[in-house]
Design an enzyme around this catalytic site. Structure first.
Site, PDB file in Angstrom:
ATOM      1  N   ASP A   1      83.413 -86.806 -27.591  1.00  0.00           N
ATOM      2  CA  ASP A   1      82.643 -87.558 -28.573  1.00  0.00           C
ATOM      3  C   ASP A   1      82.856 -89.055 -28.328  1.00  0.00           C
ATOM      4  O   ASP A   1      83.967 -89.512 -28.064  1.00  0.00           O
ATOM      5  CB  ASP A   1      83.092 -87.179 -29.992  1.00  0.00           C
ATOM      6  CG  ASP A   1      82.092 -87.606 -31.042  1.00  0.00           C
ATOM      7  OD1 ASP A   1      81.460 -86.729 -31.652  1.00  0.00           O
ATOM      8  OD2 ASP A   1      81.936 -88.832 -31.253  1.00  0.00           O
TER       9      ASP A   1
ATOM     10  N   ASN B   1      78.072 -79.389 -38.355  1.00  0.00           N
ATOM     11  CA  ASN B   1      77.396 -80.081 -39.441  1.00  0.00           C
ATOM     12  C   ASN B   1      75.912 -79.701 -39.415  1.00  0.00           C
ATOM     13  O   ASN B   1      75.304 -79.649 -38.339  1.00  0.00           O
ATOM     14  CB  ASN B   1      77.539 -81.598 -39.272  1.00  0.00           C
ATOM     15  CG  ASN B   1      78.992 -82.040 -39.381  1.00  0.00           C
ATOM     16  OD1 ASN B   1      79.766 -81.471 -40.148  1.00  0.00           O
ATOM     17  ND2 ASN B   1      79.369 -83.048 -38.608  1.00  0.00           N
TER      18      ASN B   1
ATOM     19  N   GLN C   1      74.976 -84.147 -40.519  1.00  0.00           N
ATOM     20  CA  GLN C   1      74.468 -84.083 -39.138  1.00  0.00           C
ATOM     21  C   GLN C   1      73.676 -85.343 -38.812  1.00  0.00           C
ATOM     22  O   GLN C   1      72.827 -85.781 -39.600  1.00  0.00           O
ATOM     23  CB  GLN C   1      73.577 -82.846 -38.970  1.00  0.00           C
ATOM     24  CG  GLN C   1      73.114 -82.632 -37.533  1.00  0.00           C
ATOM     25  CD  GLN C   1      72.382 -81.312 -37.332  1.00  0.00           C
ATOM     26  OE1 GLN C   1      72.085 -80.600 -38.298  1.00  0.00           O
ATOM     27  NE2 GLN C   1      72.070 -81.003 -36.082  1.00  0.00           N
TER      28      GLN C   1
ATOM     29  N   HIS D   1      75.511 -78.584 -32.324  1.00  0.00           N
ATOM     30  CA  HIS D   1      76.770 -78.816 -31.609  1.00  0.00           C
ATOM     31  C   HIS D   1      77.951 -78.382 -32.462  1.00  0.00           C
ATOM     32  O   HIS D   1      77.913 -78.454 -33.688  1.00  0.00           O
ATOM     33  CB  HIS D   1      76.925 -80.291 -31.208  1.00  0.00           C
ATOM     34  CG  HIS D   1      76.674 -81.262 -32.318  1.00  0.00           C
ATOM     35  ND1 HIS D   1      75.411 -81.588 -32.751  1.00  0.00           N
ATOM     36  CD2 HIS D   1      77.523 -81.972 -33.102  1.00  0.00           C
ATOM     37  CE1 HIS D   1      75.488 -82.453 -33.732  1.00  0.00           C
ATOM     38  NE2 HIS D   1      76.766 -82.696 -33.983  1.00  0.00           N
TER      39      HIS D   1
ATOM     40  N   HIS E   1      81.815 -79.351 -33.133  1.00  0.00           N
ATOM     41  CA  HIS E   1      82.887 -80.325 -32.936  1.00  0.00           C
ATOM     42  C   HIS E   1      84.203 -79.575 -32.773  1.00  0.00           C
ATOM     43  O   HIS E   1      84.510 -78.690 -33.580  1.00  0.00           O
ATOM     44  CB  HIS E   1      83.051 -81.226 -34.177  1.00  0.00           C
ATOM     45  CG  HIS E   1      81.891 -82.108 -34.487  1.00  0.00           C
ATOM     46  ND1 HIS E   1      81.878 -83.457 -34.180  1.00  0.00           N
ATOM     47  CD2 HIS E   1      80.716 -81.848 -35.100  1.00  0.00           C
ATOM     48  CE1 HIS E   1      80.745 -83.994 -34.605  1.00  0.00           C
ATOM     49  NE2 HIS E   1      80.022 -83.044 -35.165  1.00  0.00           N
TER      50      HIS E   1
END
Ligand code: 5GP
Length: 114
Positions: free
Chosen positions: A30, A87, A94, A100, A102
């Site tokens: 990230d 999210n 989001q 995705h 995390h």
């Protein structure tokens, strides 16, 4: 769905620190990490949100989670622990509309989250 920044990462149009890849899944660090380890696991198939996932994509969703767990084991923090988060939409926080997972690790996580 429209293209996103993650689509550009999949196509190598913008750089990312990629840590894992197979035919269906890509994982990269990230840009704005929230923990010492913060990696995003994405399907190469463009799904905007978890709401858009179909029954036929159940295996793909499972592969995202298994890829995250494999990474945690390989990197040596699986036993100590980590958090996986998806999210979804506005209340979920989001911001990038390409599904995705995390993976956060390397510090103690609080619960409930903010
Ligand atoms: P979301 O808020 O949608 O669950 O998570 C999106 C995540 O993508 C955020 O944690 C954000 O820091 C990360 N992100 C946004 N743009 C980029 C980018 O261009 N490269 C990388 N590596 N991460 C990004």
């Amino acid at each position: 769905m429209g293209d996103t920044i993650f689509g550009k990462i999949i196509r190598r149009e913008i750089p990312a620190d990629i840590v894992y890849e197979n035919d269906e899944v890509l994982a990269f660090r990230d840009l704005n990490p929230q923990a010492p380890v913060h990696v995003l696991f994405i399907p190469k198939l463009a799904l905007a949100t978890l709401n858009d996932a179909q029954e036929s994509q159940a295996a793909l969703l499972g592969k995202l989670l298994l890829a995250a767990a494999d990474y945690a084991k390989r990197e040596g923090f699986a036993e100590r622990g980590y958090r996986t988060v998806i999210n979804c939409n506005e209340d979920g926080g989001q911001t990038v509309f390409h599904l995705h997972v995390h993976l956060l690790a390397g510090r103690h996580m609080q619960w409930p989250p903010g």
